[in-house]
Motif scaffolding. Structure first.
Motif, PDB file in Angstrom:
ATOM      1  N   VAL A  57       5.004  73.218  65.957  1.00  0.00           N
ATOM      2  CA  VAL A  57       6.310  72.576  65.786  1.00  0.00           C
ATOM      3  C   VAL A  57       7.053  73.150  64.585  1.00  0.00           C
ATOM      4  CG1 VAL A  57       7.514  70.388  65.383  1.00  0.00           C
ATOM      5  CG2 VAL A  57       5.469  70.447  66.830  1.00  0.00           C
ATOM      6  N   VAL A  58       8.341  73.432  64.789  1.00  0.00           N
ATOM      7  CA  VAL A  58       9.240  73.768  63.687  1.00  0.00           C
ATOM      8  C   VAL A  58       9.995  72.501  63.303  1.00  0.00           C
ATOM      9  CG1 VAL A  58      11.206  75.143  62.923  1.00  0.00           C
ATOM     10  CG2 VAL A  58       9.562  76.113  64.515  1.00  0.00           C
ATOM     11  N   VAL A 128      11.396  69.868  66.282  1.00  0.00           N
ATOM     12  CA  VAL A 128      11.606  68.431  66.088  1.00  0.00           C
ATOM     13  C   VAL A 128      12.105  68.247  64.664  1.00  0.00           C
ATOM     14  CG1 VAL A 128      10.613  66.114  66.218  1.00  0.00           C
ATOM     15  CG2 VAL A 128       9.674  67.954  67.656  1.00  0.00           C
ATOM     16  N   ALA A 129      13.294  67.654  64.508  1.00  0.00           N
ATOM     17  CA  ALA A 129      13.884  67.616  63.173  1.00  0.00           C
ATOM     18  C   ALA A 129      14.946  66.542  63.050  1.00  0.00           C
ATOM     19  CB  ALA A 129      14.500  68.976  62.841  1.00  0.00           C
ATOM     20  N   ASN A 130      15.070  66.040  61.823  1.00  0.00           N
ATOM     21  CA  ASN A 130      16.221  65.233  61.413  1.00  0.00           C
ATOM     22  C   ASN A 130      17.176  66.225  60.772  1.00  0.00           C
ATOM     23  OD1 ASN A 130      18.055  63.436  60.289  1.00  0.00           O
ATOM     24  ND2 ASN A 130      16.652  62.778  58.657  1.00  0.00           N
ATOM     25  N   LEU A 131      18.089  66.776  61.565  1.00  0.00           N
ATOM     26  CA  LEU A 131      18.916  67.883  61.088  1.00  0.00           C
ATOM     27  C   LEU A 131      19.982  67.410  60.111  1.00  0.00           C
ATOM     28  CD1 LEU A 131      19.502  69.973  64.351  1.00  0.00           C
ATOM     29  CD2 LEU A 131      17.935  70.476  62.477  1.00  0.00           C
ATOM     30  N   PRO A 132      20.202  68.171  59.031  1.00  0.00           N
ATOM     31  CA  PRO A 132      21.314  67.842  58.129  1.00  0.00           C
ATOM     32  C   PRO A 132      22.613  67.809  58.919  1.00  0.00           C
ATOM     33  CG  PRO A 132      19.915  69.578  57.203  1.00  0.00           C
ATOM     34  CD  PRO A 132      19.477  69.374  58.623  1.00  0.00           C
ATOM     35  N   GLY A 153      12.482  70.361  72.563  1.00  0.00           N
ATOM     36  CA  GLY A 153      12.679  69.811  71.233  1.00  0.00           C
ATOM     37  C   GLY A 153      13.395  68.487  71.264  1.00  0.00           C
ATOM     38  N   LEU A 154      13.439  67.869  70.094  1.00  0.00           N
ATOM     39  CA  LEU A 154      14.168  66.623  69.901  1.00  0.00           C
ATOM     40  C   LEU A 154      14.742  66.670  68.489  1.00  0.00           C
ATOM     41  CD1 LEU A 154      14.442  63.637  71.334  1.00  0.00           C
ATOM     42  CD2 LEU A 154      13.034  62.988  69.396  1.00  0.00           C
ATOM     43  N   VAL A 155      16.048  66.479  68.387  1.00  0.00           N
ATOM     44  CA  VAL A 155      16.679  66.503  67.076  1.00  0.00           C
ATOM     45  C   VAL A 155      17.489  65.232  66.873  1.00  0.00           C
ATOM     46  CG1 VAL A 155      16.733  69.010  66.853  1.00  0.00           C
ATOM     47  CG2 VAL A 155      18.653  67.841  67.965  1.00  0.00           C
TER      48      VAL A 155
END
Length: 302
Positions: A57-58, A128-132, A153-155
Motif C-alpha cells: 500500500v502507498v 489508500v490515503a487521507n489526501l491533503p 484504492g480509496l482516498v
C-alpha cells in the motif's frame, strides 16, 4: 504453538495531541494538515479499501500515523510519502512504538507526492490515503500515472472533490477531474466522513472515493493529447465543444472536422462527453494538427 505479533495499537485524540505536543506541531492549512483522531474511522477506511494481506500500500500524507497503523493491521507492506521533514522523521518511531510487530513492513519516503518519481521496494498494488485537500486531485492523477501497478484504492478528499471525481457525464459536477480519473479507473463514491473525526476539525466536509484500475480507452492518441483536449473543452464552462477546441485545432472549421470524424456533435458541450469521446476527438485533432505537449502539472482542479 506459533505466536504472531500483536496488532498495532491505534491512535485516539489523546495520543494524537500528545504526539503533536512532543513535536511542537501546529497543523497548517497550507499543507492540508487535519489529523484523524478516531480509530473507527481509519478502520472503516481500511475496510472500504478492500486491501488484503497481499497488498503493498502507498499512503500519502501519513501525518502522525493514524491511518498508517490501521493499514499495517492488514497490508503486507506500507510505504508512506510525507513532505514534512518533522513528521517523516518521527513516523518510524511511532510505528515502532505502536506496532512493533509490523515495523519491518513499513517505510517512509520524505518527498512531495506531486514530484516523487519512484518508490522503494516491490511495486505497490493499492493507494489508500487521507489526501491533503489543496492538492488531492493532482496527487491522485500523478500517482496513477507514475504507478501502473496500482490496482485499486480509496482516498479521502473534500466532499465536493469526491463528487467531481466520481461524477458521470451529464451531471452537474462532471468536469476535468471526472474525465482524467476515468482514463485510469472506474471511480465511485464510497461514503462520507464527519468533521469531528479530525484535529483540527476542517471547515469542509469529507468524502471517500474508491477506484479500480482499468485499461484506458483504445486509441492512437497519447494520454497527454487526450488530456490537452479535456483541458480545452472545460476551459470555459457550458461552451460548445467546437468553440472550446478552436484554439487547440487552429480554427473552428478544423475543430468541427475533428469532431465529426470522431462522431461527436460539434454543438455538444464537454459536460456530456465521456473519456472515450475525448480520446476519439484527440485522435481526430492529432491527424489534423500537432497537439501541444502538456505542462508537467495537469490542470485538474475544475
Amino acid at each position: 504453538m506459533t505466536s504472531h505479533p500483536a496488532g498495532p495499537r491505534l491512535l485516539g485524540p489523546a495520543e494524537v495531541r500528545q504526539l503533536a505536543a512532543e513535536l511542537d506541531l501546529r497543523p497548517t492549512k497550507q499543507r492540508g494538515q487535519n489529523f484523524v483522531i478516531d480509530a473507527n474511522t481509519v478502520r472503516r477506511i481500511v475496510r472500504e479499501s478492500a486491501i488484503t494481506g497481499d497488498d503493498v500500500v502507498v499512503e500519502v500524507g501519513p501525518g502522525l500515523g493514524s491511518l498508517t497503523l490501521a493499514l499495517l493491521e492488514v497490508a503486507r507492506r506500507v510505504v508512506a510519502i510525507e513532505v514534512d521533514p518533522l513528521l517523516a522523521e518521527r513516523l518510524p518511531a511511532t510505528i515502532a512504538s505502536y506496532a512493533p510487530g509490523q515495523a519491518d513492513r513499513f517505510e517512509v519516503v520524505l518527498a512531495d507526492a506531486m514530484r516523487v518519481d519512484a518508490l522503494p521496494g516491490p511495486p505497490p498494488t493499492a493507494l489508500v490515503a487521507n489526501l491533503p485537500y489543496n492538492v488531492s486531485v493532482p496527487v491522485l492523477i500523478h500517482l496513477l500515472t507514475l504507478l501502473p501497478s496500482l490496482e485499486r484504492g480509496l482516498v479521502m478528499v473534500q466532499a465536493e472533490v469526491a463528487d467531481r471525481l466520481a461524477a458521470p457525464p451529464g451531471s452537474k459536477t462532471y468536469g476535468v477531474p471526472s474525465v482524467k480519473a476515468a482514463w485510469f479507473a472506474d471511480v465511485r463514491r464510497a461514503g462520507a466522513i464527519g468533521r469531528n473525526v479530525f484535529w483540527p476539525a476542517p471547515n469542509v466536509d469529507s468524502g471517500l472515493v474508491a477506484w479500480t484500475r482499468r485499461e484506458p480507452p483504445e486509441t492512437t492518441a497519447t494520454r497527454e493529447q487526450v488530456f490537452a483536449v479535456v483541458d480545452a473543452a472545460f476551459a470555459q464552462r457550458r461552451k460548445q465543444v467546437r468553440a472550446a477546441l478552436r484554439g487547440l485545432a487552429g480554427s473552428a472549421d478544423a475543430a468541427s472536422a475533428a469532431l465529426e470524424a470522431a462522431g461527436v456533435d460539434p454543438t455538444a458541450r464537454g459536460e456530456v462527453l465521456d473519456v472515450t469521446d475525448f480520446a476519439r476527438i484527440a485522435e481526430g485533432l492529432a491527424s489534423l494538427v500537432e497537439l501541444p505537449p502538456r505542462p508537467s502539472r495537469d490542470r485538474v482542479a475544475e
